[in-house]
Design a protein around this motif. Structure first.
Motif, PDB file in Angstrom:
ATOM      1  N   LYS A  61     -27.430   2.517  63.226  1.00 48.78           N
ATOM      2  CA  LYS A  61     -26.615   3.694  63.511  1.00 48.78           C
ATOM      3  C   LYS A  61     -26.448   3.821  65.026  1.00 48.78           C
ATOM      4  O   LYS A  61     -27.398   3.594  65.782  1.00 48.78           O
ATOM      5  CB  LYS A  61     -27.298   4.931  62.945  1.00 48.78           C
ATOM      6  CG  LYS A  61     -26.451   6.167  62.911  1.00 48.78           C
ATOM      7  CD  LYS A  61     -27.188   7.286  62.192  1.00 48.78           C
ATOM      8  CE  LYS A  61     -26.251   8.391  61.803  1.00 48.78           C
ATOM      9  NZ  LYS A  61     -26.963   9.448  61.065  1.00 48.78           N
ATOM     10  N   LYS A  95     -14.197   5.340  58.689  1.00 48.22           N
ATOM     11  CA  LYS A  95     -15.096   5.951  57.709  1.00 48.22           C
ATOM     12  C   LYS A  95     -15.453   4.940  56.620  1.00 48.22           C
ATOM     13  O   LYS A  95     -16.502   5.031  56.000  1.00 48.22           O
ATOM     14  CB  LYS A  95     -14.450   7.183  57.080  1.00 48.22           C
ATOM     15  CG  LYS A  95     -14.447   8.403  57.966  1.00 48.22           C
ATOM     16  CD  LYS A  95     -13.827   9.572  57.209  1.00 48.22           C
ATOM     17  CE  LYS A  95     -14.395  10.882  57.657  1.00 48.22           C
ATOM     18  NZ  LYS A  95     -13.851  12.002  56.875  1.00 48.22           N
ATOM     19  N   LYS A 107     -18.416   3.206  58.429  1.00 52.63           N
ATOM     20  CA  LYS A 107     -19.152   4.306  57.786  1.00 52.63           C
ATOM     21  C   LYS A 107     -19.339   5.496  58.737  1.00 52.63           C
ATOM     22  O   LYS A 107     -20.390   6.144  58.750  1.00 52.63           O
ATOM     23  CB  LYS A 107     -20.489   3.824  57.246  1.00 52.63           C
ATOM     24  CG  LYS A 107     -20.363   2.723  56.205  1.00 52.63           C
ATOM     25  CD  LYS A 107     -21.732   2.279  55.728  1.00 52.63           C
ATOM     26  CE  LYS A 107     -21.618   1.087  54.792  1.00 52.63           C
ATOM     27  NZ  LYS A 107     -22.929   0.542  54.446  1.00 52.63           N
ATOM     28  N   ASN A 109     -18.876   9.221  60.419  1.00 53.71           N
ATOM     29  CA  ASN A 109     -18.877  10.555  59.812  1.00 53.71           C
ATOM     30  C   ASN A 109     -17.607  11.349  60.123  1.00 53.71           C
ATOM     31  O   ASN A 109     -17.434  12.455  59.627  1.00 53.71           O
ATOM     32  CB  ASN A 109     -20.120  11.345  60.244  1.00 53.71           C
ATOM     33  CG  ASN A 109     -20.149  11.656  61.728  1.00 53.71           C
ATOM     34  OD1 ASN A 109     -19.453  11.035  62.528  1.00 53.71           O
ATOM     35  ND2 ASN A 109     -20.978  12.607  62.111  1.00 53.71           N
ATOM     36  N   LYS A 110     -16.690  10.766  60.921  1.00 53.66           N
ATOM     37  CA  LYS A 110     -15.453  11.477  61.261  1.00 53.66           C
ATOM     38  C   LYS A 110     -14.296  10.500  61.412  1.00 53.66           C
ATOM     39  O   LYS A 110     -14.473   9.381  61.882  1.00 53.66           O
ATOM     40  CB  LYS A 110     -15.603  12.253  62.577  1.00 53.66           C
ATOM     41  CG  LYS A 110     -16.619  13.366  62.510  1.00 53.66           C
ATOM     42  CD  LYS A 110     -16.784  14.069  63.836  1.00 53.66           C
ATOM     43  CE  LYS A 110     -17.897  15.109  63.703  1.00 53.66           C
ATOM     44  NZ  LYS A 110     -18.243  15.700  64.982  1.00 53.66           N
TER      45      LYS A 110
END
Length: 135
Positions: A61, A95, A107, A109-110
């Motif tokens: 991440k 996303k 992936k 988040n926005k």
């Protein structure tokens, strides 16, 4: 590790796309480019140091901080071992898990439509956008 890219807004920034967000080195933006939030970027993925690309390819991440005229937005998502990061003009946050030479993050988040509308308004005025990659 941090890597900073500077870009600029444009009157046609709509930031309506629900799954992607993009900045580009191109110096124009049509109304069809509803995922593009910044143009005239001073760097492309070809300018990324190998150390940055390798960290992103570890698949963990990481985040992007977008700052426009004192307003900030944070986007979190993931790297992937198959990311090429070789496109000469476009940098795309997705996303989805789709990967192509333009993809920096998957992936996320926005997407563009999730960006604070006050930031979008400032981008429509042509304000400078700071796009900070933090891995």
């Amino acid at each position: 590790m941090e890597f900073i890219i500077k870009a600029y807004g444009h009157k046609n920034v709509s930031a309506k796309h629900k799954t992607t967000l993009e900045i580009t080195k191109e110096d124009y933006l049509t109304k069809r480019g509803d995922c593009i939030i910044g143009i005239k970027a001073n760097k492309s993925m070809l300018d990324f140091p190998d150390e940055l690309k390798n960290k992103i390819r570890e698949g963990g991440k990481f985040r992007i901080e977008i700052e426009v005229d004192g307003l900030k937005e944070i986007i979190e998502g993931y790297g992937h071992r198959d990311l090429l990061m070789t496109h000469p003009t476009d940098i795309v946050i997705r996303k989805s898990s789709y990967i192509c030479p333009r993809t920096l993050m998957i992936k996320a988040n926005k997407g563009a439509r999730d960006i604070n509308r006050e930031i979008v308004k400032k981008l429509q005025e042509g304000k400078e956008l700071i796009f900070k990659i933090i891995v």
